[in-house]
Design a protein around this motif. Structure first.
Motif, short mmCIF file in Angstrom:
data_model
loop_
_atom_site.label_atom_id
_atom_site.label_comp_id
_atom_site.label_asym_id
_atom_site.label_seq_id
_atom_site.Cartn_x
_atom_site.Cartn_y
_atom_site.Cartn_z
N LEU A 147 0.85 -1.19 0.00
CA LEU A 147 0.00 0.00 0.00
C LEU A 147 0.88 1.23 0.00
O LEU A 147 1.89 1.29 0.69
CB LEU A 147 -0.90 0.01 1.24
CG LEU A 147 -2.01 -1.05 1.24
CD1 LEU A 147 -2.68 -1.09 2.60
CD2 LEU A 147 -3.03 -0.73 0.16
N GLY A 148 0.51 2.20 -0.76
CA GLY A 148 1.28 3.44 -0.77
C GLY A 148 2.30 3.49 -1.88
O GLY A 148 2.78 4.55 -2.23
N ASP A 149 2.66 2.31 -2.43
CA ASP A 149 3.60 2.34 -3.56
C ASP A 149 2.89 2.89 -4.79
O ASP A 149 1.80 2.45 -5.15
CB ASP A 149 4.10 0.91 -3.86
CG ASP A 149 5.41 0.64 -3.17
OD1 ASP A 149 5.96 1.59 -2.57
OD2 ASP A 149 5.87 -0.50 -3.24
N GLU A 150 3.52 3.81 -5.43
CA GLU A 150 2.93 4.41 -6.62
C GLU A 150 2.92 3.40 -7.76
O GLU A 150 3.93 2.73 -8.00
CB GLU A 150 3.81 5.61 -7.00
CG GLU A 150 3.17 6.57 -7.96
CD GLU A 150 4.12 7.74 -8.22
OE1 GLU A 150 4.12 8.23 -9.35
OE2 GLU A 150 4.87 8.13 -7.30
N GLU A 151 1.79 3.29 -8.43
CA GLU A 151 1.74 2.37 -9.57
C GLU A 151 2.53 2.96 -10.73
O GLU A 151 2.48 4.16 -10.97
CB GLU A 151 0.29 2.12 -10.00
CG GLU A 151 0.18 1.01 -11.01
CD GLU A 151 -1.26 0.63 -11.31
OE1 GLU A 151 -1.67 -0.46 -10.90
OE2 GLU A 151 -1.95 1.43 -11.96
N THR A 152 3.28 2.10 -11.42
CA THR A 152 4.04 2.56 -12.59
C THR A 152 3.63 1.74 -13.79
O THR A 152 2.90 0.75 -13.67
CB THR A 152 5.56 2.38 -12.37
OG1 THR A 152 5.84 0.98 -12.32
CG2 THR A 152 6.03 3.06 -11.10
N ASN A 153 4.15 2.17 -14.91
CA ASN A 153 3.94 1.46 -16.17
C ASN A 153 4.21 -0.03 -16.05
O ASN A 153 3.54 -0.86 -16.65
CB ASN A 153 4.97 2.06 -17.15
CG ASN A 153 4.36 2.33 -18.48
OD1 ASN A 153 3.24 1.93 -18.73
ND2 ASN A 153 5.11 3.01 -19.33
N ILE A 154 5.26 -0.37 -15.30
CA ILE A 154 5.72 -1.76 -15.26
C ILE A 154 5.25 -2.51 -14.03
O ILE A 154 5.54 -3.70 -13.90
CB ILE A 154 7.27 -1.84 -15.36
CG1 ILE A 154 7.94 -1.10 -14.21
CG2 ILE A 154 7.75 -1.29 -16.70
CD1 ILE A 154 9.46 -1.28 -14.19
#
Ligand SMILES: [Zn+2]
Length: 245
Positions: free
Chosen positions: A186-193
Protein backbone atom coordinates in the motif's frame (compact mmCIF):
# COMPACT_ATOMS: atom_id res chain seq x y z
CA UNK A 1 36.70 -15.52 -14.11
CA UNK A 2 36.45 -16.13 -17.86
CA UNK A 3 32.96 -16.24 -19.33
CA UNK A 4 31.34 -17.54 -22.49
CA UNK A 5 28.57 -14.94 -22.39
CA UNK A 6 28.39 -11.53 -20.74
CA UNK A 7 25.09 -9.63 -20.83
CA UNK A 8 25.06 -5.90 -20.14
CA UNK A 9 21.89 -4.16 -18.98
CA UNK A 10 21.36 -0.49 -18.18
CA UNK A 11 19.39 -1.33 -15.01
CA UNK A 12 19.28 -4.23 -12.55
CA UNK A 13 16.18 -5.92 -14.05
CA UNK A 14 16.81 -5.43 -17.78
CA UNK A 15 18.40 -8.77 -18.54
CA UNK A 16 15.78 -10.90 -16.78
CA UNK A 17 13.01 -9.27 -18.83
CA UNK A 18 14.68 -9.32 -22.22
CA UNK A 19 17.00 -12.32 -22.48
CA UNK A 20 16.74 -14.04 -19.08
CA UNK A 21 15.49 -17.27 -20.63
CA UNK A 22 18.45 -17.43 -22.99
CA UNK A 23 20.91 -16.77 -20.15
CA UNK A 24 19.36 -19.62 -18.14
CA UNK A 25 19.42 -21.91 -21.18
CA UNK A 26 23.09 -21.21 -21.88
CA UNK A 27 23.87 -21.91 -18.21
CA UNK A 28 22.00 -25.22 -18.51
CA UNK A 29 24.29 -26.00 -21.49
CA UNK A 30 27.29 -25.53 -19.13
CA UNK A 31 28.35 -22.21 -20.61
CA UNK A 32 29.67 -19.71 -18.11
CA UNK A 33 27.36 -16.71 -18.03
CA UNK A 34 27.54 -13.27 -16.46
CA UNK A 35 25.35 -10.21 -16.08
CA UNK A 36 26.58 -6.66 -15.49
CA UNK A 37 24.12 -3.84 -14.77
CA UNK A 38 25.61 -0.49 -15.67
CA UNK A 39 23.61 1.33 -12.96
CA UNK A 40 22.00 0.49 -9.63
CA UNK A 41 18.55 1.59 -10.76
CA UNK A 42 18.28 4.25 -8.07
CA UNK A 43 16.00 6.49 -10.15
CA UNK A 44 13.22 3.89 -10.17
CA UNK A 45 9.86 5.21 -8.94
CA UNK A 46 9.40 2.17 -6.72
CA UNK A 47 11.88 0.46 -4.42
CA UNK A 48 15.18 1.78 -3.11
CA UNK A 49 18.73 1.13 -4.28
CA UNK A 50 19.13 -1.32 -1.35
CA UNK A 51 15.92 -3.20 -2.14
CA UNK A 52 16.88 -3.36 -5.79
CA UNK A 53 20.29 -4.74 -4.86
CA UNK A 54 18.67 -7.56 -2.85
CA UNK A 55 16.28 -8.29 -5.71
CA UNK A 56 19.18 -8.29 -8.16
CA UNK A 57 20.99 -10.90 -6.08
CA UNK A 58 17.88 -13.07 -5.76
CA UNK A 59 17.28 -12.92 -9.52
CA UNK A 60 20.93 -13.76 -10.17
CA UNK A 61 20.56 -16.99 -8.18
CA UNK A 62 17.75 -18.05 -10.51
CA UNK A 63 19.73 -17.14 -13.63
CA UNK A 64 22.62 -19.40 -12.53
CA UNK A 65 25.34 -16.83 -13.15
CA UNK A 66 29.09 -17.09 -12.65
CA UNK A 67 29.47 -13.30 -12.54
CA UNK A 68 26.79 -10.84 -11.43
CA UNK A 69 27.55 -7.24 -10.62
CA UNK A 70 26.43 -3.64 -10.78
CA UNK A 71 28.64 -0.80 -11.93
CA UNK A 72 28.44 2.66 -10.42
CA UNK A 73 27.27 4.69 -13.43
CA UNK A 74 24.48 6.95 -12.10
CA UNK A 75 20.98 5.83 -13.15
CA UNK A 76 19.65 8.15 -15.85
CA UNK A 77 23.16 9.18 -16.86
CA UNK A 78 24.31 6.27 -19.00
CA UNK A 79 26.27 8.26 -21.56
CA UNK A 80 28.89 7.29 -24.11
CA UNK A 81 31.85 8.90 -22.35
CA UNK A 82 35.45 7.78 -22.19
CA UNK A 83 35.10 7.19 -18.45
CA UNK A 84 32.08 4.91 -18.93
CA UNK A 85 33.70 3.12 -21.88
CA UNK A 86 36.67 2.28 -19.68
CA UNK A 87 34.34 0.85 -17.02
CA UNK A 88 32.81 -1.50 -19.60
CA UNK A 89 36.19 -2.32 -21.18
CA UNK A 90 37.50 -3.37 -17.75
CA UNK A 91 34.60 -5.84 -17.40
CA UNK A 92 35.09 -7.23 -20.91
CA UNK A 93 38.83 -7.67 -20.40
CA UNK A 94 38.37 -9.16 -16.94
CA UNK A 95 35.93 -11.83 -18.17
CA UNK A 96 36.90 -12.25 -21.84
CA UNK A 97 33.42 -13.32 -23.00
CA UNK A 98 33.05 -14.97 -26.40
CA UNK A 99 29.80 -13.12 -26.94
CA UNK A 100 28.30 -9.99 -25.41
CA UNK A 101 24.60 -9.17 -25.16
CA UNK A 102 23.57 -5.51 -25.34
CA UNK A 103 20.24 -3.67 -25.62
CA UNK A 104 18.82 -2.88 -29.06
CA UNK A 105 19.68 0.73 -29.87
CA UNK A 106 16.16 1.92 -30.69
CA UNK A 107 14.40 2.17 -27.37
CA UNK A 108 12.08 4.25 -25.24
CA UNK A 109 14.35 4.65 -22.21
CA UNK A 110 17.35 6.85 -23.10
CA UNK A 111 19.65 4.83 -20.79
CA UNK A 112 19.03 1.72 -22.90
CA UNK A 113 19.95 3.46 -26.14
CA UNK A 114 23.12 4.89 -24.64
CA UNK A 115 23.93 1.48 -23.11
CA UNK A 116 23.67 -0.07 -26.57
CA UNK A 117 26.20 2.35 -28.06
CA UNK A 118 28.40 2.26 -24.97
CA UNK A 119 28.69 -1.54 -24.95
CA UNK A 120 29.21 -1.80 -28.72
CA UNK A 121 31.97 0.81 -28.65
CA UNK A 122 33.59 -0.67 -25.54
CA UNK A 123 33.59 -4.15 -27.11
CA UNK A 124 35.48 -2.72 -30.09
CA UNK A 125 37.96 -0.56 -28.19
CA UNK A 126 38.60 -3.36 -25.69
CA UNK A 127 40.55 -5.03 -28.51
CA UNK A 128 43.05 -2.19 -28.82
CA UNK A 129 46.14 -2.78 -26.73
CA UNK A 130 47.05 0.87 -26.52
CA UNK A 131 43.94 1.58 -24.46
CA UNK A 132 45.52 0.91 -21.11
CA UNK A 133 43.50 -0.55 -18.25
CA UNK A 134 46.32 -2.68 -16.88
CA UNK A 135 44.70 -5.74 -18.50
CA UNK A 136 45.42 -7.58 -21.75
CA UNK A 137 43.45 -6.35 -24.78
CA UNK A 138 40.49 -8.56 -25.66
CA UNK A 139 37.64 -8.26 -28.18
CA UNK A 140 34.52 -10.47 -27.98
CA UNK A 141 33.64 -12.44 -31.11
CA UNK A 142 30.25 -10.77 -31.42
CA UNK A 143 27.92 -8.22 -29.85
CA UNK A 144 24.34 -9.46 -30.05
CA UNK A 145 21.34 -7.25 -29.30
CA UNK A 146 18.25 -8.14 -27.29
CA UNK A 147 14.85 -6.43 -27.59
CA UNK A 148 13.11 -4.44 -24.91
CA UNK A 149 10.15 -2.23 -25.77
CA UNK A 150 10.74 -1.67 -29.47
CA UNK A 151 10.81 -4.72 -31.68
CA UNK A 152 13.06 -5.63 -34.59
CA UNK A 153 13.04 -8.33 -37.24
CA UNK A 154 15.14 -10.91 -35.41
CA UNK A 155 18.32 -12.40 -36.83
CA UNK A 156 17.46 -15.47 -34.75
CA UNK A 157 15.11 -16.60 -31.99
CA UNK A 158 16.19 -18.80 -29.07
CA UNK A 159 13.74 -21.46 -27.87
CA UNK A 160 13.38 -20.80 -24.12
CA UNK A 161 10.43 -23.12 -23.48
CA UNK A 162 12.33 -25.25 -20.94
CA UNK A 163 13.52 -22.16 -19.03
CA UNK A 164 10.49 -19.91 -19.25
CA UNK A 165 9.20 -20.64 -15.72
CA UNK A 166 12.61 -19.88 -14.25
CA UNK A 167 12.83 -16.69 -16.31
CA UNK A 168 9.56 -15.48 -14.82
CA UNK A 169 10.72 -16.47 -11.32
CA UNK A 170 13.82 -14.32 -11.90
CA UNK A 171 11.65 -11.44 -13.15
CA UNK A 172 9.37 -11.73 -10.12
CA UNK A 173 12.37 -11.51 -7.82
CA UNK A 174 11.98 -7.78 -8.47
CA UNK A 175 8.97 -7.44 -6.20
CA UNK A 176 9.46 -3.67 -5.93
CA UNK A 177 9.24 -3.23 -9.70
CA UNK A 178 6.76 -5.74 -11.04
CA UNK A 179 3.44 -7.13 -9.99
CA UNK A 180 3.46 -10.02 -7.54
CA UNK A 181 0.24 -11.06 -5.81
CA UNK A 182 1.98 -11.39 -2.42
CA UNK A 183 3.84 -8.09 -2.52
CA UNK A 184 1.12 -5.51 -2.90
CA UNK A 185 2.53 -2.63 -0.93
CA UNK A 186 0.00 0.00 0.00
CA UNK A 187 1.28 3.44 -0.77
CA UNK A 188 3.60 2.34 -3.56
CA UNK A 189 2.93 4.41 -6.62
CA UNK A 190 1.74 2.37 -9.57
CA UNK A 191 4.04 2.56 -12.59
CA UNK A 192 3.94 1.46 -16.17
CA UNK A 193 5.72 -1.76 -15.26
CA UNK A 194 4.11 -2.56 -11.89
CA UNK A 195 0.72 -3.47 -13.36
CA UNK A 196 -0.05 -7.15 -13.97
CA UNK A 197 -0.57 -6.34 -17.65
CA UNK A 198 3.13 -5.60 -18.07
CA UNK A 199 4.18 -9.12 -17.09
CA UNK A 200 1.36 -10.57 -19.17
CA UNK A 201 2.76 -8.69 -22.15
CA UNK A 202 6.26 -10.09 -21.51
CA UNK A 203 4.83 -13.62 -21.46
CA UNK A 204 2.63 -13.04 -24.52
CA UNK A 205 5.56 -11.70 -26.48
CA UNK A 206 7.70 -14.74 -25.59
CA UNK A 207 4.84 -16.94 -26.80
CA UNK A 208 4.62 -14.96 -30.02
CA UNK A 209 8.34 -15.31 -30.75
CA UNK A 210 8.17 -18.97 -29.77
CA UNK A 211 5.38 -19.50 -32.30
CA UNK A 212 7.64 -18.24 -35.09
CA UNK A 213 10.04 -21.14 -34.49
CA UNK A 214 7.61 -23.86 -33.51
CA UNK A 215 8.40 -23.52 -29.78
CA UNK A 216 6.35 -22.64 -26.72
CA UNK A 217 8.37 -19.54 -25.84
CA UNK A 218 11.19 -17.66 -27.56
CA UNK A 219 13.47 -14.65 -27.20
CA UNK A 220 14.50 -12.62 -30.29
CA UNK A 221 18.02 -11.36 -31.02
CA UNK A 222 19.55 -9.09 -33.61
CA UNK A 223 23.02 -9.24 -35.15
CA UNK A 224 23.97 -6.02 -36.95
CA UNK A 225 26.38 -7.57 -39.41
CA UNK A 226 25.67 -10.33 -41.95
CA UNK A 227 25.93 -13.76 -40.38
CA UNK A 228 28.40 -16.25 -41.78
CA UNK A 229 27.04 -19.72 -42.45
CA UNK A 230 29.33 -22.42 -43.85
CA UNK A 231 26.86 -25.28 -44.15
CA UNK A 232 23.27 -24.22 -44.90
CA UNK A 233 22.27 -27.83 -45.58
CA UNK A 234 23.00 -29.04 -42.08
CA UNK A 235 22.00 -25.76 -40.41
CA UNK A 236 18.47 -25.67 -41.86
CA UNK A 237 17.26 -28.99 -40.51
CA UNK A 238 13.74 -30.37 -40.36
CA UNK A 239 12.95 -28.26 -37.28
CA UNK A 240 12.40 -25.39 -39.74
CA UNK A 241 9.32 -27.20 -41.01
CA UNK A 242 7.71 -26.83 -37.57
CA UNK A 243 7.61 -23.06 -37.30
CA UNK A 244 6.80 -20.08 -39.45
CA UNK A 245 10.40 -19.26 -40.39
ZN1 LIG B 1 16.17 -0.66 -17.93
Amino acid sequence: MKLDVLAFGAHPDDIELTCGGTIIKLGDMSYKTGVVALTRGELGTRGTAEIRRQEFEAAGQVLGLSVHKMLDIPDGQVAVTQQNKLKVIREIRAHQPKIVFAPYWKVRHPDHGHASDLVREAAFFSGLKNIDTGQPAFRPNKVIYYASRFEFKPSFIVDITACHDRKMTAVQSYGSQFYTPQAKKLGDEETNISRPEFLEAIITRAKQYGSYIGAGYGEPFLVREPMRLDDPVSFFGSEYLQGLL
